[in-house]
Write an enzyme that holds these catalytic residues in place. Structure first.
Site, PDB file in Angstrom:
ATOM      1  CB  THR A 205      -1.781   4.939   2.974  1.00  0.00           C
ATOM      2  OG1 THR A 205      -1.885   4.215   3.899  1.00  0.00           O
ATOM      3  CG2 THR A 205      -0.089   5.535   2.609  1.00  0.00           C
TER       4      THR A 205
ATOM      5  CE  LYS B 235       0.508   1.611   4.300  1.00  0.00           C
ATOM      6  NZ  LYS B 235       0.787   2.842   4.813  1.00  0.00           N
TER       7      LYS B 235
END
Length: 329
Positions: A246, A189
């Protein structure tokens, strides 16, 4: 099993945040820094310069990360992924067999292609490796804002006991034995967040951001599946949950790095003098591992190429948008 005496190694923002988590949970906490001068400064000021304004509990012991730290019931290693090997090697001689050593970094080691728990197992054979990951910003956690994460260890009973030791009314760890799934979610990620930041910095709009995050998750899922991760882990907090966080907030160092790239800063300039963005180190490793397994990861590959200067952003966007049409999957 009880984990009452817990050490945190690493006095950065995340280390301080987790120290506060443990004190709220009623644990006896030792905060280990990597040099005596830093330990003395934090003891005097009762806070870390990496997270100003957040005070340490006055009962937290601060010391250099030596054998004293290693003799705790459990240890959280809160240093960047590429520094984990050095810390694990340092504490290894003083570890009692079966002591949980919990990696709190989200990355893959360059050169060796080893995941964080593999580095711990190699450098500290007496340790019981574990991993903590999930959607969490240090400032939110340090201030006691509600947060849920995932903690993984090979032994389910140990994972459950560690989750209980860390948990409080504001910090909720879910536990699992899917170590690899948790590690892959956290590492991948970060790379995809750089891509999301590029989209934002380039002003490509909300539709492009949604498409990028969705197709990025498909890459993360393919990679995880190839390495034996469980679907429920990849779609859980440490996978999809962390990706959503994120890829949508300038609080993310990786997203902010991408924004700077999207706004035209050259790759070297964006990485010098900035706070560490783990995705910049993970991107080439992730791509190398994907190629070795025959896993298609065009977004991650584009990020790696942009970072090493072999592809400019406009060309990367064109390449992604002109890929052959196919069924979604």
């Amino acid at each position: 099993m009880a984990f009452d005496q817990i050490a945190v190694i690493g006095a950065g923002a995340w280390g301080l945040a987790l120290t506060n988590v443990l004190t709220r949970a009623g644990r006896s906490v030792t905060l280990g820094t990597r040099d005596p001068a830093s330990a003395a400064a934090i003891t005097m000021q009762q806070e870390s310069p990496r997270l100003p304004g957040i005070k340490l509990h006055d009962q937290v012991r601060v010391m250099a990360a030596t054998a004293g730290v290693a003799r705790s019931d459990a240890i959280l290693v809160v240093v960047p992924a590429q520094q984990l090997r050095a810390v694990a090697t340092m504490i290894a001689p003083a570890l009692t067999k079966g002591t949980p050593v919990i990696a709190c970094a989200k990355g893959i080691e360059r050169g060796t292609h080893k995941f964080m728990t593999e580095v711990i197992a190699e450098c500290a054979p007496a340790a019981l490796p574990a991993i903590l990951s999930g959607p969490s910003f240090a400032g939110d956690v340090a201030r006691g804002l509600p947060t849920a994460v995932t903690l993984a260890a090979a032994d389910d009973a140990v994972a459950a006991a560690l989750a209980q030791a860390l948990g409080s009314t504001t910090f909720r760890p879910y536990h699992t034995t899917d170590i690899r799934g948790v590690e892959i979610g956290g590492a991948a990620k970060n790379v995809l967040a750089i891509a999301a930041g590029i989209v934002s910095g380039r002003g490509l709009g909300a539709s492009a951001a949604a498409a990028l995050t969705t197709r990025g998750f498909a890459e993360l899922f393919r990679f995880g599946d190839a390495f034996g991760a469980r679907p429920e882990t990849l779609t859980g907090l440490s996978g999809l949950g962390d990706l959503i966080l994120t890829c949508s907030s300038p609080q993310s160092r990786n997203f902010s790095l991408g924004v700077a790239l999207g706004q035209g800063e050259p790759p070297r300039a964006t990485q010098s003098g900035r706070k560490l963005a783990e995705g910049a180190f993970t991107a080439p490793v992730l791509v190398e591992m994907a190629k070795h397994r025959g896993i298609e990861m065009p977004i991650a590959s584009a990020v790696a190429a942009i970072l090493n200067g072999t592809l400019d952003i406009d060309a990367a966007i064109e390449n992604l948008m002109t890929r052959p049409f196919k069924a979604e999957g």
